[in-house]
Motif scaffolding. Structure first.
Motif, PDB file in Angstrom:
ATOM      1  N   UNK A 165       8.391   7.323  -4.339  1.00 54.28           N
ATOM      2  CA  UNK A 165       8.625   5.888  -4.491  1.00 54.28           C
ATOM      3  C   UNK A 165       7.283   5.179  -4.631  1.00 54.28           C
ATOM      4  N   UNK A 166       7.300   4.022  -5.279  1.00 54.15           N
ATOM      5  CA  UNK A 166       6.065   3.264  -5.494  1.00 54.15           C
ATOM      6  C   UNK A 166       6.272   1.822  -5.047  1.00 54.15           C
ATOM      7  N   UNK A 167       5.294   1.296  -4.317  1.00 56.00           N
ATOM      8  CA  UNK A 167       5.307  -0.104  -3.897  1.00 56.00           C
ATOM      9  C   UNK A 167       4.034  -0.774  -4.385  1.00 56.00           C
ATOM     10  N   UNK A 168       4.180  -2.017  -4.819  1.00 53.22           N
ATOM     11  CA  UNK A 168       3.035  -2.781  -5.316  1.00 53.22           C
ATOM     12  C   UNK A 168       2.747  -3.958  -4.394  1.00 53.22           C
ATOM     13  N   UNK A 169       1.461  -4.151  -4.061  1.00 49.29           N
ATOM     14  CA  UNK A 169       1.014  -5.361  -3.375  1.00 49.29           C
ATOM     15  C   UNK A 169      -0.011  -6.041  -4.269  1.00 49.29           C
ATOM     16  N   UNK A 170      -0.558  -7.150  -3.823  1.00 48.71           N
ATOM     17  CA  UNK A 170      -1.505  -7.882  -4.672  1.00 48.71           C
ATOM     18  C   UNK A 170      -2.795  -7.100  -4.918  1.00 48.71           C
ATOM     19  N   UNK A 171      -3.156  -6.211  -3.986  1.00 54.83           N
ATOM     20  CA  UNK A 171      -4.433  -5.510  -4.096  1.00 54.83           C
ATOM     21  C   UNK A 171      -4.317  -3.997  -4.218  1.00 54.83           C
ATOM     22  N   UNK A 172      -3.139  -3.444  -3.920  1.00 53.43           N
ATOM     23  CA  UNK A 172      -3.063  -1.989  -3.871  1.00 53.43           C
ATOM     24  C   UNK A 172      -1.659  -1.485  -4.176  1.00 53.43           C
ATOM     25  N   UNK A 173      -1.586  -0.180  -4.403  1.00 61.36           N
ATOM     26  CA  UNK A 173      -0.325   0.500  -4.658  1.00 61.36           C
ATOM     27  C   UNK A 173      -0.123   1.568  -3.586  1.00 61.36           C
ATOM     28  N   UNK A 174       1.119   1.713  -3.160  1.00 60.22           N
ATOM     29  CA  UNK A 174       1.454   2.726  -2.149  1.00 60.22           C
ATOM     30  C   UNK A 174       2.468   3.680  -2.759  1.00 60.22           C
ATOM     31  N   UNK A 175       2.229   4.961  -2.617  1.00 61.94           N
ATOM     32  CA  UNK A 175       3.236   5.942  -2.996  1.00 61.94           C
ATOM     33  C   UNK A 175       3.771   6.563  -1.711  1.00 61.94           C
ATOM     34  N   UNK A 176       5.095   6.806  -1.681  1.00 54.38           N
ATOM     35  CA  UNK A 176       5.729   7.294  -0.461  1.00 54.38           C
ATOM     36  C   UNK A 176       6.963   8.116  -0.805  1.00 54.38           C
ATOM     37  N   UNK A 177       7.266   9.090   0.039  1.00 53.96           N
ATOM     38  CA  UNK A 177       8.492   9.870  -0.149  1.00 53.96           C
ATOM     39  C   UNK A 177       9.724   9.022   0.156  1.00 53.96           C
ATOM     40  N   UNK A 178       9.567   8.097   1.131  1.00 56.52           N
ATOM     41  CA  UNK A 178      10.680   7.238   1.530  1.00 56.52           C
ATOM     42  C   UNK A 178      10.177   5.815   1.731  1.00 56.52           C
ATOM     43  N   UNK A 179      11.054   4.848   1.469  1.00 56.73           N
ATOM     44  CA  UNK A 179      10.792   3.441   1.768  1.00 56.73           C
ATOM     45  C   UNK A 179      11.837   2.972   2.769  1.00 56.73           C
ATOM     46  N   UNK A 180      11.397   2.211   3.769  1.00 50.45           N
ATOM     47  CA  UNK A 180      12.319   1.560   4.696  1.00 50.45           C
ATOM     48  C   UNK A 180      12.150   0.055   4.533  1.00 50.45           C
ATOM     49  N   UNK A 181      13.217  -0.624   4.123  1.00 54.28           N
ATOM     50  CA  UNK A 181      13.203  -2.085   3.992  1.00 54.28           C
ATOM     51  C   UNK A 181      13.615  -2.674   5.335  1.00 54.28           C
ATOM     52  N   UNK A 182      12.624  -2.855   6.209  1.00 53.69           N
ATOM     53  CA  UNK A 182      12.870  -3.382   7.557  1.00 53.69           C
ATOM     54  C   UNK A 182      12.626  -4.877   7.567  1.00 53.69           C
ATOM     55  N   UNK A 183      13.240  -5.564   6.611  1.00 59.49           N
ATOM     56  CA  UNK A 183      12.984  -6.987   6.378  1.00 59.49           C
ATOM     57  C   UNK A 183      14.189  -7.859   6.712  1.00 59.49           C
ATOM     58  N   UNK A 184      15.051  -7.338   7.594  1.00 65.50           N
ATOM     59  CA  UNK A 184      16.223  -8.081   8.102  1.00 65.50           C
ATOM     60  C   UNK A 184      17.374  -8.092   7.106  1.00 65.50           C
ATOM     61  N   UNK A 185      17.082  -8.317   5.855  1.00 62.69           N
ATOM     62  CA  UNK A 185      18.023  -8.102   4.769  1.00 62.69           C
ATOM     63  C   UNK A 185      17.221  -7.445   3.667  1.00 62.69           C
ATOM     64  N   UNK A 186      17.801  -6.510   2.919  1.00 62.91           N
ATOM     65  CA  UNK A 186      16.974  -5.786   1.950  1.00 62.91           C
ATOM     66  C   UNK A 186      16.388  -6.689   0.881  1.00 62.91           C
ATOM     67  N   UNK A 187      15.127  -6.479   0.555  1.00 61.57           N
ATOM     68  CA  UNK A 187      14.486  -7.200  -0.533  1.00 61.57           C
ATOM     69  C   UNK A 187      15.075  -6.739  -1.859  1.00 61.57           C
ATOM     70  N   UNK A 188      15.138  -7.658  -2.817  1.00 60.38           N
ATOM     71  CA  UNK A 188      15.705  -7.313  -4.111  1.00 60.38           C
ATOM     72  C   UNK A 188      17.200  -7.583  -4.148  1.00 60.38           C
ATOM     73  N   UNK A 189      17.849  -7.162  -5.233  1.00 61.81           N
ATOM     74  CA  UNK A 189      19.276  -7.415  -5.443  1.00 61.81           C
ATOM     75  C   UNK A 189      20.084  -6.145  -5.202  1.00 61.81           C
ATOM     76  N   UNK A 190      20.917  -6.194  -4.165  1.00 62.72           N
ATOM     77  CA  UNK A 190      21.776  -5.065  -3.819  1.00 62.72           C
ATOM     78  C   UNK A 190      23.192  -5.570  -3.576  1.00 62.72           C
ATOM     79  N   UNK A 191      24.167  -4.689  -3.838  1.00 66.55           N
ATOM     80  CA  UNK A 191      25.571  -5.061  -3.664  1.00 66.55           C
ATOM     81  C   UNK A 191      25.887  -5.446  -2.228  1.00 66.55           C
ATOM     82  N   UNK A 192      25.171  -4.875  -1.248  1.00 64.57           N
ATOM     83  CA  UNK A 192      25.445  -5.145   0.164  1.00 64.57           C
ATOM     84  C   UNK A 192      25.271  -6.626   0.481  1.00 64.57           C
ATOM     85  N   UNK A 193      24.479  -7.344  -0.321  1.00 60.97           N
ATOM     86  CA  UNK A 193      24.239  -8.759  -0.048  1.00 60.97           C
ATOM     87  C   UNK A 193      25.488  -9.613  -0.255  1.00 60.97           C
ATOM     88  N   UNK A 194      26.501  -9.057  -0.940  1.00 63.77           N
ATOM     89  CA  UNK A 194      27.760  -9.783  -1.079  1.00 63.77           C
ATOM     90  C   UNK A 194      28.653  -9.593   0.141  1.00 63.77           C
TER      91      UNK A 194
END
Length: 504
Positions: free
Chosen positions: A209-238
């Motif tokens: 997986x790849x994540x972008x920030x303003x200054x750097x890029x992170x590559x990871x085997x797994x991402x955890x969206x621990x942001x209270x509700x997932x960032x981005x558009x997902x069906x669960x938000x309905x």
């Protein structure tokens, strides 16, 4: 002067972590440095995984820092609601799973010698109204069936005239900001890197997986969206509904009039209030009160919610001063249970915690870390984010989506709060229509007008003005933006667009 901050943030010493400034590669990238993210980081790094926590503000600066500091094994939506939808085993498992999360917090505090004002305390549900006696009775029976050994009473030591009450022992309270900041400091090492002021601007599920920030890029085997509700558009938000609730911390005129230590939930018709005492390490005593829930971005004047809470408090307590005032966000699930698990390949999240987030956030950390480590967690299936319970969730699911559709329908040509900039008063925000485009406009106390696009960058709903917190709030999925258009919270990733408008 009232401090417009939570008592937890105001009474916790700052702990600084660096901003991510170069590309890194880890096993797990965690978006969000609240109790969910740090519990995940703690357990995963302890198991040998390399971890990076990416917090957009400061550790605990999101929902964790604005919570009540209460920990309990029951649920805020009433356990009898769970037992009416699910079988007896589900209610019992909800209680057991949440109790295990509280136990983990207590064990972690002991392990790292964290000073965060943690103590075990009783929980109470009471009513001043005879009409709610049946609710108390139903909750008592549900708690008893779930194995919590409740007791019934009418003699709570509060200024309330109690009709009936139910009590359970062995629950807990703490200062959540002290806990997460101390935990972050304790687990920060070569295998667990923690970054503040590092906002994730984009992410992609891949291998890695790849994540972008303003200054750097992170590559990871797994991402955890621990942001209270997932960032981005997902069906669960309905299937989740965004709500806010207001809180104040007050000092009473007489120290003898503070209620005994405990968690107190009060029920009156169509209202829900809660309160607890809190004593700082400097031995200052406060009473923390929380008001009614209301939908994000759908209240005409949010200041009236604070006024109603203050009125409620003054009618029942001899208040010397209101010291702190804040609000918190929560997301209610369609069927009453939290959603925890893999939302997309190699991407995990937890949401739908309602106002039970400190306990559920910890539990989400336990379930997600077990899943990533290939361990079968006994509660993972019950909270599975991909579960489908149409009959149990139907009413709430339909109502929520009708509500969201109603907000989309407001985005019609010509519909706006006011027609001209001159109608906006000082220190006030309004949505106006300029040549068919919706503009979020705010006039400061010096008469300068700030303009943004009123179109939420998440799913194109129109934001509304939050008069109490001076923010632009989306009524559809709960994204919130500050006066500069910067994302404060919610599923939105991108800021509101700035607009250059010539006032006329």
């Amino acid at each position: 002067m009232i401090n417009k901050n939570s008592i937890w943030k105001a009474t916790t010493e700052k702990v600084d972590f660096p901003k991510l400034q170069k590309d890194i590669s880890v096993d797990v990238a965690i978006v969000g440095g609240g109790i969910t993210g740090l519990t995940c980081a703690h357990l995963l790094s302890e198991s040998g995984k390399s971890v990076a926590v990416l917090e957009a503000r400061e550790i605990g600066g999101g929902t964790t820092g604005f919570s009540t500091g209460n920990l309990y094994s029951t649920v805020d939506s009433r356990l009898y609601h769970i037992s009416s939808k699910f079988d007896k085993k589900t209610s019992k498992n909800v209680v057991e799973s949440r109790a295990s999360a509280i136990d983990l917090i207590e064990q972690t505090i002991a392990k790292y010698s964290i000073s965060c004002d943690f103590y075990r305390t009783p929980w109470h549900l009471f009513t001043e109204s005879k009409e709610e006696n049946k609710t108390i009775e139903k909750e008592y029976k549900a708690l008893e069936k779930a194995g919590l050994s409740p007791t019934l009473s009418q003699s709570l030591l509060t200024p309330f005239k109690i009709e009936s009450a139910v009590r359970i022992e062995g629950q807990a309270q703490f200062n959540p900001m002290k806990y997460v900041k101390a935990l972050a400091k304790a687990i920060s090492h070569d295998n667990c890197k923690i970054f503040e002021n590092t906002r994730v601007l984009d992410f992609k599920a891949a291998s890695p997986c790849v994540l972008e920030t303003s200054l750097a890029r992170i590559s990871a085997k797994h991402i955890i969206l621990a942001s209270h509700t997932p960032k981005g558009a997902y069906a669960i938000q309905s299937a989740i509904s965004p709500y806010r609730e207001d809180a104040i911390a007050v000092k009473l005129k007489n120290t003898e009039n503070y209620p005994p230590q405990g968690i107190y939930w009060g029920l009156t018709k169509n209202q829900h209030h809660s309160f607890r005492t809190y004593t700082t390490t400097e031995n200052q005593k406060f009473l923390v009160l929380v008001g009614e829930h209301y939908k994000v971005g759908q209240t005409e004047d949010t200041r009236k919610k604070f006024e109603a809470l203050e009125k409620f408090a003054r009618q029942r307590f001899d208040i010397a001063s209101i010291e702190y005032q804040w609000a918190a966000q929560s997301y209610r699930s369609a069927d009453g249970l939290a959603y925890i698990g893999e939302i997309e390949e190699n991407i995990f999240t937890g949401t739908g915690f309602s106002t039970d987030g400190l306990t559920y956030g910890t539990l989400a950390g336990m379930i997600i870390s077990d899943t990533i480590n290939g361990i079968k967690n006994p509660y993972a299936k019950m909270y599975d984010i991909n579960r489908h319970n149409p009959l149990k969730a139907a009413k709430n699911y339909i109502n929520e989506n009708l509500n969201v559709m109603g907000e989309y329908m407001k985005d019609l040509p010509g519909i706006a709060d006011v027609d001209q900039f001159k109608e906006i008063k000082q220190n006030e925000g309004k949505v106006i229509s300029v040549e068919g485009e919706k503009i979020a406009a705010y006039r400061d106390i010096n008469n300068k007008v700030y303009t943004l696009s009123a179109v939420c960058t998440h799913m194109k709903c129109i934001v509304n003005w939050n008069s109490a917190e001076k923010s632009w709030d989306c009524p559809c999925h709960g994204s919130r933006f500050d006066l500069n258009g910067t994302v404060i919270e919610g599923p939105a990733i991108t800021d509101l667009l700035s607009k250059v408008i010539i006032e006329h």
